[in-house]
Design a protein around this motif. Sequence first.
Motif, PDB file in Angstrom:
ATOM      1  N   LYS A  43       0.843  -1.192   0.000  1.00  0.00           N
ATOM      2  CA  LYS A  43       0.000   0.000   0.000  1.00  0.00           C
ATOM      3  C   LYS A  43       0.880   1.245   0.000  1.00  0.00           C
ATOM      4  N   ASP A  44       0.548   2.163  -0.870  1.00  0.00           N
ATOM      5  CA  ASP A  44       1.279   3.415  -0.993  1.00  0.00           C
ATOM      6  C   ASP A  44       0.644   4.435  -0.043  1.00  0.00           C
ATOM      7  N   SER A  45       1.481   5.184   0.662  1.00  0.00           N
ATOM      8  CA  SER A  45       0.924   6.167   1.603  1.00  0.00           C
ATOM      9  C   SER A  45       0.331   7.372   0.879  1.00  0.00           C
ATOM     10  N   LYS A  46       0.709   7.596  -0.377  1.00  0.00           N
ATOM     11  CA  LYS A  46       0.121   8.703  -1.129  1.00  0.00           C
ATOM     12  C   LYS A  46      -1.363   8.425  -1.305  1.00  0.00           C
ATOM     13  N   GLY A  47      -2.181   9.415  -1.005  1.00  0.00           N
ATOM     14  CA  GLY A  47      -3.616   9.237  -1.142  1.00  0.00           C
ATOM     15  C   GLY A  47      -4.282   8.630   0.082  1.00  0.00           C
ATOM     16  N   PHE A  48      -3.499   8.257   1.105  1.00  0.00           N
ATOM     17  CA  PHE A  48      -4.072   7.629   2.294  1.00  0.00           C
ATOM     18  C   PHE A  48      -5.057   8.551   3.001  1.00  0.00           C
ATOM     19  N   LEU A  49      -4.895   9.865   2.849  1.00  0.00           N
ATOM     20  CA  LEU A  49      -5.819  10.790   3.506  1.00  0.00           C
ATOM     21  C   LEU A  49      -7.265  10.529   3.085  1.00  0.00           C
ATOM     22  N   TYR A  50      -7.471  10.105   1.841  1.00  0.00           N
ATOM     23  CA  TYR A  50      -8.829   9.808   1.390  1.00  0.00           C
ATOM     24  C   TYR A  50      -9.376   8.562   2.082  1.00  0.00           C
TER      25      TYR A  50
ATOM     26  N   GLN B 217     -19.379  14.373  18.660  1.00  0.00           N
ATOM     27  CA  GLN B 217     -20.555  14.588  19.514  1.00  0.00           C
ATOM     28  C   GLN B 217     -20.423  15.851  20.371  1.00  0.00           C
ATOM     29  N   ARG B 218     -19.212  16.271  20.625  1.00  0.00           N
ATOM     30  CA  ARG B 218     -19.002  17.447  21.486  1.00  0.00           C
ATOM     31  C   ARG B 218     -19.270  18.759  20.770  1.00  0.00           C
ATOM     32  N   GLY B 219     -19.480  18.709  19.452  1.00  0.00           N
ATOM     33  CA  GLY B 219     -19.908  19.895  18.717  1.00  0.00           C
ATOM     34  C   GLY B 219     -18.802  20.609  17.964  1.00  0.00           C
ATOM     35  N   ILE B 220     -19.249  21.527  17.116  1.00  0.00           N
ATOM     36  CA  ILE B 220     -18.349  22.228  16.203  1.00  0.00           C
ATOM     37  C   ILE B 220     -17.311  23.069  16.939  1.00  0.00           C
ATOM     38  N   ASN B 221     -17.708  23.689  18.044  1.00  0.00           N
ATOM     39  CA  ASN B 221     -16.755  24.528  18.768  1.00  0.00           C
ATOM     40  C   ASN B 221     -15.590  23.710  19.314  1.00  0.00           C
ATOM     41  N   LYS B 222     -15.880  22.548  19.856  1.00  0.00           N
ATOM     42  CA  LYS B 222     -14.826  21.691  20.401  1.00  0.00           C
ATOM     43  C   LYS B 222     -13.925  21.159  19.296  1.00  0.00           C
ATOM     44  N   MET B 223     -14.530  20.797  18.148  1.00  0.00           N
ATOM     45  CA  MET B 223     -13.721  20.309  17.030  1.00  0.00           C
ATOM     46  C   MET B 223     -12.809  21.408  16.497  1.00  0.00           C
ATOM     47  N   ALA B 224     -13.337  22.615  16.344  1.00  0.00           N
ATOM     48  CA  ALA B 224     -12.526  23.740  15.862  1.00  0.00           C
ATOM     49  C   ALA B 224     -11.422  24.076  16.859  1.00  0.00           C
ATOM     50  N   GLN B 225     -11.742  24.016  18.145  1.00  0.00           N
ATOM     51  CA  GLN B 225     -10.748  24.271  19.185  1.00  0.00           C
ATOM     52  C   GLN B 225      -9.612  23.254  19.100  1.00  0.00           C
ATOM     53  N   LYS B 226      -9.965  22.004  18.874  1.00  0.00           N
ATOM     54  CA  LYS B 226      -8.962  20.939  18.788  1.00  0.00           C
ATOM     55  C   LYS B 226      -8.037  21.160  17.589  1.00  0.00           C
ATOM     56  N   VAL B 227      -8.590  21.581  16.453  1.00  0.00           N
ATOM     57  CA  VAL B 227      -7.764  21.896  15.290  1.00  0.00           C
ATOM     58  C   VAL B 227      -6.802  23.036  15.629  1.00  0.00           C
TER      59      VAL B 227
ATOM     60  N   TYR C 206      -5.493  14.915  10.916  1.00  0.00           N
ATOM     61  CA  TYR C 206      -6.567  14.048  11.407  1.00  0.00           C
ATOM     62  C   TYR C 206      -7.737  14.881  11.948  1.00  0.00           C
ATOM     63  N   HIS C 207      -7.428  15.842  12.796  1.00  0.00           N
ATOM     64  CA  HIS C 207      -8.495  16.663  13.383  1.00  0.00           C
ATOM     65  C   HIS C 207      -9.134  17.587  12.342  1.00  0.00           C
ATOM     66  N   PHE C 208      -8.344  18.009  11.364  1.00  0.00           N
ATOM     67  CA  PHE C 208      -8.876  18.815  10.264  1.00  0.00           C
ATOM     68  C   PHE C 208      -9.912  18.018   9.471  1.00  0.00           C
ATOM     69  N   LEU C 209      -9.643  16.729   9.243  1.00  0.00           N
ATOM     70  CA  LEU C 209     -10.598  15.883   8.521  1.00  0.00           C
ATOM     71  C   LEU C 209     -11.899  15.718   9.299  1.00  0.00           C
ATOM     72  N   ILE C 210     -11.808  15.632  10.614  1.00  0.00           N
ATOM     73  CA  ILE C 210     -13.030  15.552  11.431  1.00  0.00           C
ATOM     74  C   ILE C 210     -13.830  16.850  11.289  1.00  0.00           C
ATOM     75  N   LEU C 211     -13.135  17.974  11.339  1.00  0.00           N
ATOM     76  CA  LEU C 211     -13.806  19.268  11.189  1.00  0.00           C
ATOM     77  C   LEU C 211     -14.439  19.404   9.807  1.00  0.00           C
ATOM     78  N   LEU C 212     -13.748  18.954   8.764  1.00  0.00           N
ATOM     79  CA  LEU C 212     -14.324  18.986   7.419  1.00  0.00           C
ATOM     80  C   LEU C 212     -15.632  18.204   7.371  1.00  0.00           C
TER      81      LEU C 212
ATOM     82  N   ASP D 136     -19.560  19.386   6.631  1.00  0.00           N
ATOM     83  CA  ASP D 136     -20.140  18.784   5.433  1.00  0.00           C
ATOM     84  C   ASP D 136     -19.340  19.119   4.169  1.00  0.00           C
ATOM     85  N   PHE D 137     -18.014  19.160   4.319  1.00  0.00           N
ATOM     86  CA  PHE D 137     -17.106  19.320   3.194  1.00  0.00           C
ATOM     87  C   PHE D 137     -16.209  18.098   3.119  1.00  0.00           C
ATOM     88  N   SER D 138     -15.539  17.950   1.995  1.00  0.00           N
ATOM     89  CA  SER D 138     -14.625  16.833   1.807  1.00  0.00           C
ATOM     90  C   SER D 138     -13.240  17.353   1.458  1.00  0.00           C
ATOM     91  N   LEU D 139     -12.280  16.472   1.552  1.00  0.00           N
ATOM     92  CA  LEU D 139     -10.918  16.794   1.159  1.00  0.00           C
ATOM     93  C   LEU D 139     -10.884  17.209  -0.314  1.00  0.00           C
TER      94      LEU D 139
END
Length: 196
Positions: A102-109, A133-143, A171-177, A181-184
């Motif tokens: 497995k190639d690590s390129k593209g693994f983010l998807y 579950q903790r909400g958008i504010n907590k996710m943004a704070q974590k990023v 990783y946390h950016f992907l959760i926030l995305l 309701d956005f994608s990479l």
Amino acid sequence: MNIDFNKSQDGLVPVIVQDDRTLQVLMLGYMNEEAFEKTQQEKVVTFFSRSKNRLWTKGEESRNFLTVKSIALDCDQDTVLIKAVPENVVCHTGSFSCFGDKDSKGFLYELEDKIGRRIDEKTEGSYTYSLYQRGINKMAQKVGEEAVELVIEAKDNHDDLFKNEAADLLYHFLILLKAKDFSLQDIEETLLLRNR
């Protein structure tokens, strides 16, 4: 699709299979018209096996099927490109693909898909789902926290710590995305538009 099966004497066309998420090349096989029609109908890759002289569905013995996501033809209409999701390893040798591990390129998807499943399936005990579950504010704070930690590590000469903080941020950016309701791919398209 108007595939030119008559260009070769045996009526076979080459088929390249790529991982739909990472775009890693998984394998090369051949299809005749019947194998192509079966692949389109069943959405599972079926080749014409030259050694067995019959149709052969990838995974019919191993259960490591290739689920079709899209099919395209080259400009000469005599080569097929299939983007698929592999069930498991693809190669009979045990390698992820017939061209190696497995190639690590593209693994983010792939990670993005996993994060999405954890959230959509409400996976109990999952860090991803509990943060969601903790909400958008907590996710943004974590990023934000992860970004600050990355900046701090960038000032030092600890490569492993820097790479780990960069991975945490992604990783946390992907959760926030996902929460927004956005994608990479949406972000890649934005960058592509800026590049013009």
